[in-house]
Write a protein that holds these residues in place. Structure first.
Motif, PDB file in Angstrom:
ATOM      1  N   LEU A  67       0.862  -1.115  -0.045  1.00 38.28           N
ATOM      2  CA  LEU A  67      -0.082   0.026   0.008  1.00 38.28           C
ATOM      3  C   LEU A  67       0.920   1.242  -0.196  1.00 38.28           C
ATOM      4  CD1 LEU A  67      -2.925  -0.959   2.496  1.00 38.28           C
ATOM      5  CD2 LEU A  67      -2.949  -0.706   0.060  1.00 38.28           C
ATOM      6  N   GLY A  68       1.843   1.222   0.742  1.00 33.88           N
ATOM      7  CA  GLY A  68       2.604   2.397   0.992  1.00 33.88           C
ATOM      8  C   GLY A  68       3.580   2.563  -0.162  1.00 33.88           C
ATOM      9  N   LEU A  69       4.291   1.715  -0.643  1.00 39.80           N
ATOM     10  CA  LEU A  69       5.278   1.844  -1.906  1.00 39.80           C
ATOM     11  C   LEU A  69       4.661   1.783  -3.335  1.00 39.80           C
ATOM     12  CD1 LEU A  69       7.874  -0.697  -0.440  1.00 39.80           C
ATOM     13  CD2 LEU A  69       7.820   1.870  -0.190  1.00 39.80           C
ATOM     14  N   ARG A  70       3.380   0.932  -3.454  1.00 35.73           N
ATOM     15  CA  ARG A  70       2.981   0.742  -4.845  1.00 35.73           C
ATOM     16  C   ARG A  70       1.731   1.443  -5.036  1.00 35.73           C
ATOM     17  NH1 ARG A  70       6.514  -0.150  -8.677  1.00 35.73           N
ATOM     18  NH2 ARG A  70       4.740  -1.241  -9.790  1.00 35.73           N
ATOM     19  N   ALA A  71       0.834   1.125  -4.176  1.00 32.66           N
ATOM     20  CA  ALA A  71      -0.686   1.814  -4.322  1.00 32.66           C
ATOM     21  C   ALA A  71      -0.902   3.095  -4.213  1.00 32.66           C
ATOM     22  CB  ALA A  71      -1.523   0.886  -3.475  1.00 32.66           C
ATOM     23  N   ALA A  72      -0.355   3.443  -2.924  1.00 23.92           N
ATOM     24  CA  ALA A  72      -0.348   4.947  -2.617  1.00 23.92           C
ATOM     25  C   ALA A  72       0.400   5.776  -3.844  1.00 23.92           C
ATOM     26  CB  ALA A  72       0.346   5.294  -1.439  1.00 23.92           C
ATOM     27  N   GLY A  73      -0.187   6.992  -4.114  1.00 23.48           N
ATOM     28  CA  GLY A  73       0.467   7.887  -5.284  1.00 23.48           C
ATOM     29  C   GLY A  73       1.726   8.409  -4.618  1.00 23.48           C
ATOM     30  N   THR A  74       2.715   9.064  -5.619  1.00 24.39           N
ATOM     31  CA  THR A  74       3.931   9.753  -5.077  1.00 24.39           C
ATOM     32  C   THR A  74       3.395  11.087  -4.673  1.00 24.39           C
ATOM     33  OG1 THR A  74       4.937   8.440  -6.646  1.00 24.39           O
ATOM     34  CG2 THR A  74       6.300  10.203  -5.700  1.00 24.39           C
ATOM     35  N   ASP A  75       4.050  11.764  -3.546  1.00 26.48           N
ATOM     36  CA  ASP A  75       3.834  12.993  -3.139  1.00 26.48           C
ATOM     37  C   ASP A  75       4.441  13.757  -4.220  1.00 26.48           C
ATOM     38  OD1 ASP A  75       2.914  14.824  -0.507  1.00 26.48           O
ATOM     39  OD2 ASP A  75       4.931  15.567  -1.455  1.00 26.48           O
ATOM     40  N   ILE A  76       3.758  14.928  -4.786  1.00 33.74           N
ATOM     41  CA  ILE A  76       4.238  15.847  -5.927  1.00 33.74           C
ATOM     42  C   ILE A  76       5.328  16.492  -5.463  1.00 33.74           C
ATOM     43  CG2 ILE A  76       2.447  15.174  -7.432  1.00 33.74           C
ATOM     44  CD1 ILE A  76       1.314  17.610  -6.689  1.00 33.74           C
ATOM     45  N   GLN A  77       5.329  16.968  -4.185  1.00 33.05           N
ATOM     46  CA  GLN A  77       6.484  17.911  -3.517  1.00 33.05           C
ATOM     47  C   GLN A  77       7.592  17.280  -3.020  1.00 33.05           C
ATOM     48  OE1 GLN A  77       3.319  20.203  -1.434  1.00 33.05           O
ATOM     49  NE2 GLN A  77       4.188  22.043  -2.622  1.00 33.05           N
ATOM     50  N   GLN A  78       7.444  16.125  -2.371  1.00 29.49           N
ATOM     51  CA  GLN A  78       8.554  15.624  -1.569  1.00 29.49           C
ATOM     52  C   GLN A  78       9.027  14.374  -2.459  1.00 29.49           C
ATOM     53  OE1 GLN A  78       7.897  14.432   2.446  1.00 29.49           O
ATOM     54  NE2 GLN A  78       7.020  16.228   3.030  1.00 29.49           N
ATOM     55  N   GLY A  79       8.277  13.687  -3.485  1.00 25.90           N
ATOM     56  CA  GLY A  79       8.875  12.761  -4.073  1.00 25.90           C
ATOM     57  C   GLY A  79       8.567  11.449  -3.350  1.00 25.90           C
ATOM     58  N   GLU A  80       9.589  10.510  -3.731  1.00 27.15           N
ATOM     59  CA  GLU A  80       9.448   9.071  -2.992  1.00 27.15           C
ATOM     60  C   GLU A  80       9.533   8.957  -1.954  1.00 27.15           C
ATOM     61  OE1 GLU A  80       8.276   6.524  -4.811  1.00 27.15           O
ATOM     62  OE2 GLU A  80       8.204   7.441  -6.910  1.00 27.15           O
ATOM     63  N   ILE A  81      10.309   9.835  -1.370  1.00 28.31           N
ATOM     64  CA  ILE A  81      10.842   9.761   0.278  1.00 28.31           C
ATOM     65  C   ILE A  81       9.700   9.823   1.158  1.00 28.31           C
ATOM     66  CG2 ILE A  81      11.424  11.910   0.364  1.00 28.31           C
ATOM     67  CD1 ILE A  81      13.358   9.030   2.048  1.00 28.31           C
ATOM     68  N   GLN A  82       8.613  10.617   0.605  1.00 27.14           N
ATOM     69  CA  GLN A  82       7.454  10.779   1.627  1.00 27.14           C
ATOM     70  C   GLN A  82       6.850   9.249   1.891  1.00 27.14           C
ATOM     71  OE1 GLN A  82       4.174   9.982   0.573  1.00 27.14           O
ATOM     72  NE2 GLN A  82       3.021  10.611   2.301  1.00 27.14           N
ATOM     73  N   ARG A  83       7.171   8.180   1.047  1.00 25.58           N
ATOM     74  CA  ARG A  83       6.614   7.025   1.386  1.00 25.58           C
ATOM     75  C   ARG A  83       7.005   6.419   2.694  1.00 25.58           C
ATOM     76  NH1 ARG A  83       4.061   5.152  -3.218  1.00 25.58           N
ATOM     77  NH2 ARG A  83       4.600   5.989  -5.113  1.00 25.58           N
ATOM     78  N   ILE A  84       8.257   7.038   3.255  1.00 25.00           N
ATOM     79  CA  ILE A  84       8.900   6.436   4.433  1.00 25.00           C
ATOM     80  C   ILE A  84       8.031   6.666   5.600  1.00 25.00           C
ATOM     81  CG2 ILE A  84      10.240   8.212   5.089  1.00 25.00           C
ATOM     82  CD1 ILE A  84      11.684   4.695   4.820  1.00 25.00           C
ATOM     83  N   PHE A  85       7.078   7.755   5.330  1.00 25.28           N
ATOM     84  CA  PHE A  85       6.211   8.073   6.394  1.00 25.28           C
ATOM     85  C   PHE A  85       5.378   7.126   6.738  1.00 25.28           C
ATOM     86  CE2 PHE A  85       1.696   9.743   7.200  1.00 25.28           C
ATOM     87  CZ  PHE A  85       1.825  10.202   8.149  1.00 25.28           C
ATOM     88  N   TYR A  86       4.963   6.088   5.804  1.00 28.63           N
ATOM     89  CA  TYR A  86       3.958   4.974   6.147  1.00 28.63           C
ATOM     90  C   TYR A  86       4.845   3.995   7.025  1.00 28.63           C
ATOM     91  CZ  TYR A  86       1.562   7.015   2.338  1.00 28.63           C
ATOM     92  OH  TYR A  86       0.957   8.016   1.498  1.00 28.63           O
TER      93      TYR A  86
END
Lengths: 290, 250
Positions: B40-59
């Protein structure tokens, strides 16, 4: 085992349902709908036909015969990227630009280029370098009834709140007209800001100050849609931003998570093995004693 | 030696190394859930358009803190019940809570630091939230070191129960400091961020939908499953120690 399979199926079903709900996040920045690619983001233009692909944003308005496109072109120089983009995408055979300038915006130095392609087609382009690639935002207009041009000019006199000096520069460069040949009209307030407007016989000029730069739009002809086109182009230009590529940090973060969890689980396993070894030793001792 | 046999037979924990059926099922569900939340966090959720991929670490970053909260909270419960009732099973729960909670705290601290590098342009800053989280980690690391340093079992259990209860203050400080001290750059996702916060993002429906399963997993399944395994191991270690003592005393 049957219970385990049922749990797994239920889990997968829940995941699939949840994944479906997630699409709402894509392309949103607050309440503004955004086109989002892995490389850049631009606002989606309402009322324009969305012809975007996976890695380029393209919006077309049939009535004005205008297209606004944002794309990444692999080129070492921004000017090469602009030329490649116009040639490859629109099939233009380019002569040298009728206007060429540079402007420093918040995210870097952009080249401003204006091309007269043929009798009915013009192309206004903003291009900048981003690593080994060029970002190109182009406004292409194919209306025989009008010649519409967009350009961004560094503010000539930053003590002035309106864009009259820059409108004068644009008129002289691109239409061969003096500002005094046009009448000052009422300013227009658009979502992008307060626009200074000049109108003459079959000529309209608009300009807006934002930061230390002036955003100017010219239209020669009777189309009467300059304000809408200028707003759409500058909404794209001012709303554009690059998504940073920091996926290597995400990979590092995930590696740390796996290492720590593996260390915890591994230590449990290792200690359990030691218990079994000690127990076997004690049993061996017990057997020897007996 | 007959006594040893009797003790070994009496203590089934030592006889069987296979975890009970419920724990095996729980482990399987936890592993599946972990994989699912990663998806869910790495594939299904969209990329944060300001922070980029690193935002996914929040999950993982935020849920891991709450996982630590659960584990350290159970340490408080275990410590309090050990002091009240004297049963060593509560002390085992307290110990398991510290080990699991410390691992989760380290995940929280390190993922936060890795996120900060591209977003804040630094690996570390002495921000109140970061400082309190680091102190929290050190406090619980000290728990494990102190515990290993006390030989007398009864004294060790009593002392560490008190320590485990008091140490929870650092968890509460870490949790609430951001609401109390305005000079922080750490963003808040739920509620208003402090004025100086940097790197916040909106809790859109996509963020919330990816976050909630992860939060539930880290808050409940992960700490409980890992702690159960750790409690079980401690029971077996205690039983083995008893067995060794008998052997040595004969």
């Amino acid at each position: 085992m049957r219970m385990t399979k049922a749990s797994a199926r239920t889990g997968l079903l829940l995941l699939a349902l949840t994944a479906g709900l997630l699409s709402a996040q894509d392309g949103e920045r607050g309440s503004t709908p955004y086109f989002q690619s892995r490389a850049f983001n631009v606002p989606i233009l309402e009322g324009w036909d969305d012809q975007s692909g996976e890695d380029f944003a393209q919006f077309h308005q049939a009535e004005a015969r205008a297209t606004i496109r944002t794309a990444i072109a692999p080129a070492a120089e921004a000017l090469d990227a602009a030329g490649a983009e116009l040639s490859a995408t629109f099939g233009f055979d380019l002569d040298p630009p009728v206007y060429q300038g540079r402007v420093n915006l918040a995210d870097g130095t952009w080249h401003t280029l204006v091309y007269d392609i043929d009798a009915e087609t013009t192309a206004s382009v903003m291009a900048r370098q981003d690593g080994g690639r060029g970002v190109v935002i182009s406004f292409v207009e194919r209306d025989a009834a009008a010649r519409t041009l967009m350009l961004t000019i560094a503010q000539a006199d930053d003590s002035l709140a309106d864009a009259s000096p820059e409108i004068a520069i644009a008129l002289e460069s691109l239409a061969g007209l003096s500002l005094s040949e046009l009448q000052r009209a009422d300013s227009q307030t658009l979502p992008s800001g307060e626009w200074t407007v000049y109108a003459g016989e079959s000529v309209m000029a608009m300009g807006m100050i934002f930061g230390n730069d002036a955003y100017v739009a010219l239209q020669m002809g009777e189309a009467g849609d300059l304000a809408a086109l200028a707003e759409a182009y500058n909404r794209t230009l001012l709303g554009f931003f690059i998504t940073p590529d920091n996926s290597q940090y995400l990979a590092l973060g995930l590696a740390v998570v796996f290492v720590i969890l593996a260390a915890l689980v591994g230590s449990l396993y290792w200690r359990e093995k030691n218990v079994q070894k000690d127990l076997a030793l004690l049993r061996e001792l017990a057997r020897e004693d007996e | 030696m007959g006594e040893i046999k009797a003790l070994a037979q009496e203590d089934l924990r030592l006889e069987t190394s296979v975890p009970p059926r419920l724990l095996r099922l729980l482990s399987l569900v936890t592993v599946l859930g972990f994989g699912g939340t990663l998806f869910l966090g790495l594939r299904a959720a969209g990329t944060d358009i300001q922070q980029g991929e690193i935002q996914r670490i929040f999950y993982i970053h935020m849920p891991s803190f709450f996982g630590a909260f659960t584990a350290f909270g159970l340490t408080v419960v275990g410590g309090a019940l050990y002091l009240a009732r004297g049963s060593e099973k509560w002390d085992r729960i307290a110990l398991a809570g510290v080990e699991v909670g410390l691992a989760f705290s380290l995940i929280n601290l390190l993922t936060g630091s890795i996120w900060a590098r591209p977003i804040w342009n630094t690996w570390w800053t002495w921000d109140p939230r970061l400082t309190s989280a680091a102190i929290m980690c050190l406090t619980y690391a000290a728990y494990l070191m102190l515990r290993a340093g006390i030989d007398d079992r009864m004294r060790r259990r009593a002392f560490m129960s008190v320590y485990g209860i008091l140490a929870f203050v650092t968890v509460l400080i870490t949790l609430f400091i951001i609401r109390v001290v305005p000079e922080t750059i750490h963003p808040v996702i739920v509620g208003a961020s402090p004025q100086n916060a940097q790197g916040g993002f909106e809790a859109t429906s996509g963020v919330v939908t990816a976050l909630i399963p992860s939060l539930l997993l880290w808050l409940t399944l992960l700490p409980i499953t890992l702690m159960w395994h750790r409690v079980r191991l401690e029971e077996r270690l205690d039983a083995l120690d008893r067995l060794k003592m008998r052997v040595l005393s004969e």
